[in-house]
Enzyme design. Structure first.
Site, PDB file in Angstrom:
ATOM      1  N   ASN A   1       0.827  -1.190   0.000  1.00 20.40           N
ATOM      2  CA  ASN A   1       0.000   0.000   0.000  1.00 20.40           C
ATOM      3  C   ASN A   1       0.870   1.252   0.000  1.00 20.40           C
ATOM      4  OD1 ASN A   1      -2.569  -1.362   0.210  1.00 20.40           O
ATOM      5  ND2 ASN A   1      -2.048  -1.817   2.340  1.00 20.40           N
TER       6      ASN A   1
ATOM      7  N   CYS B   1      -5.154  -7.312  -4.609  1.00 21.35           N
ATOM      8  CA  CYS B   1      -5.677  -6.111  -5.261  1.00 21.35           C
ATOM      9  C   CYS B   1      -6.258  -6.525  -6.606  1.00 21.35           C
ATOM     10  CB  CYS B   1      -4.575  -5.075  -5.454  1.00 21.35           C
ATOM     11  SG  CYS B   1      -5.092  -3.616  -6.384  1.00 21.35           S
TER      12      CYS B   1
ATOM     13  N   ASN C   1      -7.758  -4.668  -9.056  1.00 19.94           N
ATOM     14  CA  ASN C   1      -7.287  -3.839 -10.164  1.00 19.94           C
ATOM     15  C   ASN C   1      -5.808  -4.097 -10.436  1.00 19.94           C
ATOM     16  OD1 ASN C   1      -9.710  -2.294 -10.774  1.00 19.94           O
ATOM     17  ND2 ASN C   1      -9.420  -1.329  -8.791  1.00 19.94           N
TER      18      ASN C   1
ATOM     19  N   ASN D   1      -8.601 -10.029   1.235  1.00 19.72           N
ATOM     20  CA  ASN D   1      -8.368  -8.897   2.112  1.00 19.72           C
ATOM     21  C   ASN D   1      -9.727  -8.456   2.657  1.00 19.72           C
ATOM     22  OD1 ASN D   1      -9.354  -7.928  -0.315  1.00 19.72           O
ATOM     23  ND2 ASN D   1      -7.887  -6.296  -0.544  1.00 19.72           N
TER      24      ASN D   1
ATOM     25  N   HIS E   1     -13.123  -6.487   3.878  1.00 18.24           N
ATOM     26  CA  HIS E   1     -13.982  -5.403   3.399  1.00 18.24           C
ATOM     27  C   HIS E   1     -15.217  -5.298   4.287  1.00 18.24           C
ATOM     28  CE1 HIS E   1     -11.970  -4.741  -0.507  1.00 18.24           C
ATOM     29  NE2 HIS E   1     -11.648  -6.023  -0.370  1.00 18.24           N
TER      30      HIS E   1
ATOM     31  N   GLU F   1      -9.659   2.758   1.102  1.00 20.53           N
ATOM     32  CA  GLU F   1      -8.779   1.588   1.143  1.00 20.53           C
ATOM     33  C   GLU F   1      -7.832   1.652   2.334  1.00 20.53           C
ATOM     34  OE1 GLU F   1      -7.243  -0.533  -2.124  1.00 20.53           O
ATOM     35  OE2 GLU F   1      -8.100   0.848  -3.593  1.00 20.53           O
ATOM     36  N   ARG F   2      -7.740   0.540   3.004  1.00 19.67           N
ATOM     37  CA  ARG F   2      -6.828   0.374   4.126  1.00 19.67           C
ATOM     38  C   ARG F   2      -5.397   0.699   3.706  1.00 19.67           C
ATOM     39  NH1 ARG F   2      -5.764  -5.783   5.954  1.00 19.67           N
ATOM     40  NH2 ARG F   2      -5.344  -5.794   3.729  1.00 19.67           N
TER      41      ARG F   2
ATOM     42  N   CYS G   1     -11.475  -0.022  -6.597  1.00 23.00           N
ATOM     43  CA  CYS G   1     -10.898  -1.127  -5.831  1.00 23.00           C
ATOM     44  C   CYS G   1     -11.524  -2.408  -6.362  1.00 23.00           C
ATOM     45  CB  CYS G   1     -11.182  -0.959  -4.339  1.00 23.00           C
ATOM     46  SG  CYS G   1     -10.641  -2.356  -3.326  1.00 23.00           S
ATOM     47  N   GLY G   2     -10.724  -3.246  -6.993  1.00 24.88           N
ATOM     48  CA  GLY G   2     -11.259  -4.451  -7.617  1.00 24.88           C
ATOM     49  C   GLY G   2     -11.833  -5.429  -6.609  1.00 24.88           C
TER      50      GLY G   2
ATOM     51  N   GLY H   1     -12.842  -4.617  -3.739  1.00 20.65           N
ATOM     52  CA  GLY H   1     -13.988  -3.914  -3.186  1.00 20.65           C
ATOM     53  C   GLY H   1     -15.214  -4.042  -4.059  1.00 20.65           C
TER      54      GLY H   1
END
Length: 297
Positions: A66, A75, A77, A176, A178, A230-231, A239-240, A242
């Site tokens: 990040n 991720c 994207n 991850n 969400h 995003e964290r 955010c893909g 997401g």
């Protein structure tokens, strides 16, 4: 160090060929912070290394950081851009790839244009993780979902207090964590104060590893609009993972059908999920090269 800047719907990262640029592991977090700085660096939402692998069942590894230098597991994207990078740079001629990130394999199909460059990427993102302890989210949920096979402790439409207001969230991990929040009728997504409210979700006591948070307005059975905090980065244009989590949350809460066009600030990502907790979420969207260059490190 040679680099390529790419984005998926505006979610931009700096990409490094880890087979050519040998950066010590202990320097990678610092490097991520440096290159991500939009004033003194290249400017990005983070840094992604594309690494060779020894496993014959896997084509490449994605190693993601990040903007604040913290590691991230996945991720959506980013992995689409990794797939475009390796094909466009002729690291492979395959149009079906397996890319591993944080130990999890993702299966990818490339759509190639007449110039033999990748135009869009479809990714099998795997089944969503709904069990609270595996998201992870530390609440005592008692799920009453009508969908068969949903874990008893899945966090669906669960109350949470943040920024001095009561909300409801649905928690999903796509590798991850969400928290998906459907905005009440009295809130407008365009004017939503995400800079104030997003960080309070990210570091809420319910989330031991912090969380990404999606704030959503449902348009109809096939379209939603979403903004994401995003964290470790802050608000991004897309955010893909997401988008995948948003789709799962929409279906679990009965808001949409199985295919959802998620409209983010940077474009549209299309996700499909059939409601079976063992079924994969399929994500499809663009991947774009911005520029390439050399930076002194």
């Amino acid at each position: 160090m040679r680099f390529t800047k790419m984005h998926g719907c505006g979610n931009d990262y700096v990409y490094i060929d880890g087979g050519k640029e040998l950066i010590p592991d202990e320097k990678k977090s610092e490097l991520a912070r440096k290159v991500s700085d939009r004033h003194f660096g290249i400017g990005s939402d983070g840094l992604i290394f594309i690494n060779p692998v020894d496993d014959p069942a896997v084509d490449f590894e994605m190693e993601m950081y990040n903007a604040d230098g913290s590691r991230s597991e996945m991720c959506g994207n980013g992995i689409r851009c990794v797939a475009k990078y390796v094909y466009d740079h002729r690291l492979t001629n395959k149009k079906q790839l397996t890319i591993v990130s944080a130990g999890k394999n993702k299966y990818i199909n490339l759509a190639v244009g007449p110039d033999d460059k990748v135009e869009s990427v479809k990714v099998d993102m795997g089944a969503p993780i709904l069990k609270a302890s595996e998201v992870p989210v530390s609440v005592n949920a008692d799920c009453t979902s009508s969908f068969p096979g949903i874990p008893k402790d899945a966090v669906i439409d669960y109350p949470i207090t943040a920024a001095e207001r009561d909300w409801h969230m649905t928690c999903v991990s796509m590798g991850n964590p969400h928290a998906v929040v459907f905005l009440p009728d009295d809130m407008d997504l365009d004017t939503f104060d995400i800079e104030h409210i997003g960080p309070q979700f990210e570091s809420h006591e319910y989330f031991p590893n912090r969380t990404n948070t999606e704030f959503v307005k449902v348009d109809d059975r096939g379209n939603v609009h979403m903004r994401v905090w995003e964290r470790g980065t802050g608000e991004t244009l897309a955010c893909g993972t997401g988008c995948c989590a948003t789709t799962v949350a929409c279906i679990l809460n009965g808001h949409t059908d199985s295919t959802v066009n998620v409209h983010v600030l940077g474009g549209i990502v299309t996700c499909t999920w059939d409601g079976n907790p063992e079924s994969s979420v399929i994500m499809e969207g663009p991947a774009t090269t911005v520029f390439e260059g050399i930076i002194e490190i």
